[in-house]
Design an enzyme around this catalytic site. Sequence first.
Site, PDB file in Angstrom:
ATOM      1  N   SER A 539      52.438  56.213  93.625  1.00 52.19           N
ATOM      2  CA  SER A 539      52.740  56.076  92.278  1.00 52.19           C
ATOM      3  C   SER A 539      54.376  55.032  92.862  1.00 52.19           C
ATOM      4  O   SER A 539      54.739  54.721  93.876  1.00 52.19           O
ATOM      5  CB  SER A 539      52.121  56.437  91.058  1.00 52.19           C
ATOM      6  OG  SER A 539      52.578  55.626  90.042  1.00 52.19           O
ATOM      7  N   ASP A 624      42.581  50.287  89.131  1.00 55.79           N
ATOM      8  CA  ASP A 624      43.922  50.964  88.643  1.00 55.79           C
ATOM      9  C   ASP A 624      44.505  49.529  87.895  1.00 55.79           C
ATOM     10  O   ASP A 624      45.570  49.310  87.666  1.00 55.79           O
ATOM     11  CB  ASP A 624      44.881  50.382  89.677  1.00 55.79           C
ATOM     12  CG  ASP A 624      46.181  51.892  89.732  1.00 55.79           C
ATOM     13  OD1 ASP A 624      46.873  52.320  88.629  1.00 55.79           O
ATOM     14  OD2 ASP A 624      46.770  53.130  90.478  1.00 55.79           O
ATOM     15  N   HIS A 659      43.497  54.419  89.663  1.00 58.17           N
ATOM     16  CA  HIS A 659      44.748  55.226  90.086  1.00 58.17           C
ATOM     17  C   HIS A 659      44.200  56.637  90.651  1.00 58.17           C
ATOM     18  O   HIS A 659      45.446  56.934  91.671  1.00 58.17           O
ATOM     19  CB  HIS A 659      45.823  55.055  88.644  1.00 58.17           C
ATOM     20  CG  HIS A 659      47.338  55.840  88.838  1.00 58.17           C
ATOM     21  ND1 HIS A 659      48.212  54.594  89.952  1.00 58.17           N
ATOM     22  CD2 HIS A 659      48.596  56.921  89.171  1.00 58.17           C
ATOM     23  CE1 HIS A 659      48.678  55.624  89.649  1.00 58.17           C
ATOM     24  NE2 HIS A 659      49.200  56.134  89.589  1.00 58.17           N
TER      25      HIS A 659
END
Length: 688
Positions: A539, A624, A659
Amino acid sequence: MNQDDIQTKVTPPVAEKQPCVLESGGECRIDNYFWMRDRDNPKVRAYLGAENAYTQIMMQHTETLQKQLYEEMLARIKETDLSVPYRKDDYYYYSRTEEGKAYPIYCRKKGSLDAPEQVLLNQNELAQGHEFLSNGVFQVSPNHQILAYSIDTVGSEKYKLFFLDLNTFQFYPESISETHYSLAWANDNQTVFYTKIDAANRPFQVFRHTLGTTVDEDVLIYQEQDEAYHLYVGKTRSQAYILMSSGSSVTSETYYLDANNSTASFQLIHPRTTGVLYEIDHHSDYFYIVTNEEAVNFKLMKTLVASPAKENWQTVIPHREDVLLSRISLFANHLVIYERKGGLPIGRVQNLSTNEEHLITFPEPTYNFYEENNREFNTTILRYKYTSLITPPSVFDYDMETNQQELKKETEVLGGYDKSQYKSEWLIATAKDGTQIPISIVYKQGIKKDGNPLFLTGYGAYGVSYPISFSSNRLSLLNRGVVFAIAHIRGGQEMGRKWYEDGKLLYKKNTFTDFIACAEYLIAEKWTSPNHLAISGGSAGGLLMGAVINMRPDLFKVVVANVPFVDVVTTILDTSLPLSAMERDEWGDPNDKVYYNYMKSYSPYDNVEAKDYPDILITAGLNDSRVKYWEPAKWTAKLRELKTDNNVLLLKTNMEAGHGGASGRYESLKELASKYAFVLTQLDNYSN
């Protein structure tokens, strides 16, 4: 088919008409891969599918190693296991797992741990027919008769909320879609307050719902108009108040409601003031407030519930330059104070009657501890979890009166794990501006500093202190002679709030140069060498990976970038995307020329150049909602277009998840085994 033939097949075409992406001041930037944002475009699906096929082919020679890694990681896990039960009133709640089942089973017992078990929710049953399952809310009503829970079956973080009668195990007729993580029960056992999300996945509304009524009858309590703010609801441990908080990463405000009067109006503690954060908790006649107003590292205040206006706030713990006040926890007779000093978490317990206090101490040079399930208010027992790079997660019950602690459970590592065979250290690197950067490191005893293979990770964003924790999976690296290290770089909060402030906005590059300084230190001290150094981040940590390999590609051999946030400028300009508006407090507003130029100077996607890059594995999740799949996809495509080396570049998109990747524990292990196999193979440091 050779590698070049395969790679040609997955190189995506540029747009037939070069798209103009409008940016700061109406400027136009050409983005040849902007078209990948259209997930309904068959060419997009075809490209992602081709990349996945290419990755599978290029990883075929590691399949034996992947299987070996998976089996040894699985063999360390006690598949049939039980969490430490926690008490709430007359019930003991816990979760357990069963061999061969991917998800936990939530249970309770009434009266004693010897009582019959009641299964509340079996996630394995909920997961049937779905490739993905994630639990959002799991809250039992105050009278323990109704369960509110929510699930997401695609990975988009859009949860559907259900209510289950725990006496009859019949569902209430209503269910609520598009909800977020937070929920609070009123004390009448019939009323819940929950948050709903907008089109950008932002929790922006709080509703009141009465069980047994239709969703159309729900009452909108509050709607947050500022797109940079998120809404949350919760309840004090005292059970006296429901709290509604609205906040960005730099500003917040909180409202309170008597939990015994669910139809009354929420009352504001203190209106939002730009740059001022505060959180409240309740004890007796007082609200306790943790705030950063004129206190970079936060301070603790309190005020009478009857007069909560700021002019009535009294100082309990003043601001300190060398100690970060992270949070507090209130019990009937005790205040627990969570702090960070010298890069590590510490805990203090204060007796509210005598004001006497003492430290909770820990034995290792680098570690983590945090509060576990403490649902009871009238108790002298604090439950916390302790872990380190060599100590498995351990649950303790700590008597706040006697200072005695009892180990309730240390996570069992099957196969004869002996922590004395491993060593952890706390090292210090020096950044280019002279700042001292901590590094946590762990390795197997007997390793000499002679350029070992080393796996370095970091994050450095949002004030998140990278957790120093044990992983039985990591033993698969350590036992093969790989050293594991964490760079505690600026942008986190390890060394206090200023550590965070010095790694965001117009100081963001400190995060990247700190990481590079840590790598250079580990090389200089002969812990590793550039040809034996693997790095990984996810991320915002994936942004870190992209930035450092643009800046110093020569320093690293292997890179794993998980769901990387790499298209910084374009993403934050688009406020229709989740989190984008809120992100401006972290990265800057690209509509401002100063921030635009600075962000563009490090944005990984915008700074790919015609030069050699390391071996790279990039992951993405089609669903995501935080980092859209097209960011890693576009970055991969641009790297393929421009890089001048013959090193491996792989993109692996999970077409069924978001995610966090795969949701079940077995599929998650397989994903990790694949990443470890890539790293070990490229480092040429494994045995079949």
